[in-house]
Design a protein around this motif. Sequence first.
Motif, PDB file in Angstrom:
ATOM      1  N   ASP A 133       6.261  -1.393  10.283  1.00 55.50           N
ATOM      2  CA  ASP A 133       5.128  -1.683  11.165  1.00 55.50           C
ATOM      3  C   ASP A 133       3.956  -2.297  10.413  1.00 55.50           C
ATOM      4  O   ASP A 133       3.177  -3.062  10.978  1.00 55.50           O
ATOM      5  CB  ASP A 133       4.669  -0.395  11.861  1.00 55.50           C
ATOM      6  CG  ASP A 133       5.777   0.190  12.721  1.00 55.50           C
ATOM      7  OD1 ASP A 133       6.171  -0.474  13.694  1.00 55.50           O
ATOM      8  OD2 ASP A 133       6.270   1.294  12.390  1.00 55.50           O
ATOM      9  N   ARG A 134       3.818  -1.925   9.127  1.00 56.13           N
ATOM     10  CA  ARG A 134       2.766  -2.482   8.269  1.00 56.13           C
ATOM     11  C   ARG A 134       3.327  -2.636   6.865  1.00 56.13           C
ATOM     12  O   ARG A 134       3.965  -1.728   6.354  1.00 56.13           O
ATOM     13  CB  ARG A 134       1.545  -1.556   8.189  1.00 56.13           C
ATOM     14  CG  ARG A 134       0.752  -1.476   9.457  1.00 56.13           C
ATOM     15  CD  ARG A 134      -0.540  -0.711   9.279  1.00 56.13           C
ATOM     16  NE  ARG A 134      -0.358   0.575   8.633  1.00 56.13           N
ATOM     17  CZ  ARG A 134      -1.308   1.254   8.010  1.00 56.13           C
ATOM     18  NH1 ARG A 134      -2.516   0.775   7.923  1.00 56.13           N
ATOM     19  NH2 ARG A 134      -1.066   2.428   7.475  1.00 56.13           N
ATOM     20  N   LEU A 135       3.074  -3.779   6.263  1.00 52.82           N
ATOM     21  CA  LEU A 135       3.418  -4.018   4.862  1.00 52.82           C
ATOM     22  C   LEU A 135       2.109  -4.169   4.116  1.00 52.82           C
ATOM     23  O   LEU A 135       1.292  -5.031   4.446  1.00 52.82           O
ATOM     24  CB  LEU A 135       4.266  -5.285   4.718  1.00 52.82           C
ATOM     25  CG  LEU A 135       4.598  -5.727   3.291  1.00 52.82           C
ATOM     26  CD1 LEU A 135       5.456  -4.681   2.582  1.00 52.82           C
ATOM     27  CD2 LEU A 135       5.289  -7.079   3.296  1.00 52.82           C
ATOM     28  N   ARG A 136       1.885  -3.282   3.140  1.00 45.47           N
ATOM     29  CA  ARG A 136       0.654  -3.351   2.345  1.00 45.47           C
ATOM     30  C   ARG A 136       1.012  -3.705   0.913  1.00 45.47           C
ATOM     31  O   ARG A 136       1.847  -3.045   0.287  1.00 45.47           O
ATOM     32  CB  ARG A 136      -0.101  -2.025   2.375  1.00 45.47           C
ATOM     33  CG  ARG A 136      -0.686  -1.722   3.728  1.00 45.47           C
ATOM     34  CD  ARG A 136      -1.650  -0.585   3.704  1.00 45.47           C
ATOM     35  NE  ARG A 136      -1.056   0.637   3.184  1.00 45.47           N
ATOM     36  CZ  ARG A 136      -1.626   1.832   3.271  1.00 45.47           C
ATOM     37  NH1 ARG A 136      -2.802   1.968   3.854  1.00 45.47           N
ATOM     38  NH2 ARG A 136      -1.029   2.896   2.788  1.00 45.47           N
ATOM     39  N   LEU A 137       0.365  -4.738   0.405  1.00 45.20           N
ATOM     40  CA  LEU A 137       0.571  -5.172  -0.973  1.00 45.20           C
ATOM     41  C   LEU A 137      -0.708  -4.951  -1.754  1.00 45.20           C
ATOM     42  O   LEU A 137      -1.759  -5.471  -1.383  1.00 45.20           O
ATOM     43  CB  LEU A 137       0.931  -6.659  -1.023  1.00 45.20           C
ATOM     44  CG  LEU A 137       2.126  -7.108  -0.196  1.00 45.20           C
ATOM     45  CD1 LEU A 137       2.274  -8.620  -0.265  1.00 45.20           C
ATOM     46  CD2 LEU A 137       3.383  -6.419  -0.676  1.00 45.20           C
ATOM     47  N   MET A 138      -0.620  -4.175  -2.826  1.00 48.41           N
ATOM     48  CA  MET A 138      -1.737  -4.032  -3.746  1.00 48.41           C
ATOM     49  C   MET A 138      -1.459  -5.035  -4.861  1.00 48.41           C
ATOM     50  O   MET A 138      -0.493  -4.884  -5.621  1.00 48.41           O
ATOM     51  CB  MET A 138      -1.811  -2.609  -4.307  1.00 48.41           C
ATOM     52  CG  MET A 138      -2.995  -2.368  -5.219  1.00 48.41           C
ATOM     53  SD  MET A 138      -4.582  -2.272  -4.350  1.00 48.41           S
ATOM     54  CE  MET A 138      -4.447  -0.667  -3.577  1.00 48.41           C
ATOM     55  N   VAL A 139      -2.282  -6.087  -4.925  1.00 50.48           N
ATOM     56  CA  VAL A 139      -2.063  -7.169  -5.876  1.00 50.48           C
ATOM     57  C   VAL A 139      -2.935  -6.937  -7.107  1.00 50.48           C
ATOM     58  O   VAL A 139      -4.158  -6.821  -7.003  1.00 50.48           O
ATOM     59  CB  VAL A 139      -2.362  -8.542  -5.240  1.00 50.48           C
ATOM     60  CG1 VAL A 139      -2.082  -9.665  -6.236  1.00 50.48           C
ATOM     61  CG2 VAL A 139      -1.541  -8.734  -3.961  1.00 50.48           C
TER      62      VAL A 139
END
Length: 190
Positions: A133-139
């Motif tokens: 439902d949500r893709l979170r990327l910590m870059v």
Amino acid sequence: MADLTADLFVTLDGFAAGVGTGAFFDCPGADLDAWVRRESQTPQILLMGRVTYETLAEISSAAVDEASTQMNDLPKAVFSNTLREPLSWKNARLVHGDLAEGIRALKRESEVPLRSIGSLMLVRGLLELGLVDRLRLMVFPLTLGGDGREPAFAGFPRTGLELAGTEVLDSRLVLLEYRPAEVSPPVRPA
């Protein structure tokens, strides 16, 4: 039905790990620590594959810092067809068999959100099945080049995403949050 968020930590050149890098790609910070603490305090079921489970269980089960203690207390679902019960990490249960069935059952039954941490193969499978439902990327602000290991998106399916939010941490890390979106088929030359 519970939402599922997939969290991945990556470098600018798309690696999830690298030679000679420590925790958080050697980019610690007060905002990042606060984010990790805040996420650990949120009611959730942590989802992970075998490799992530074995790594985090070894680190967190013996640690006494606040974030590790909170992680120890959270319910965890480990997706593996090779591990056997009982699992050694507190509040961890094994889910084996069909990934889609296991996730759909958790989404139906859970009163709290589901969240995967790491576990590239698991996230790839979840995206292929349309269950994220949500893709979170910590870059993280570095490129690893030849020292990069685990290309984060290698083998991932073509997936359309819509930006749902951004946050800057410690004036150098960028958290990108995406929701699934329709993806156009590739344009083929005539």
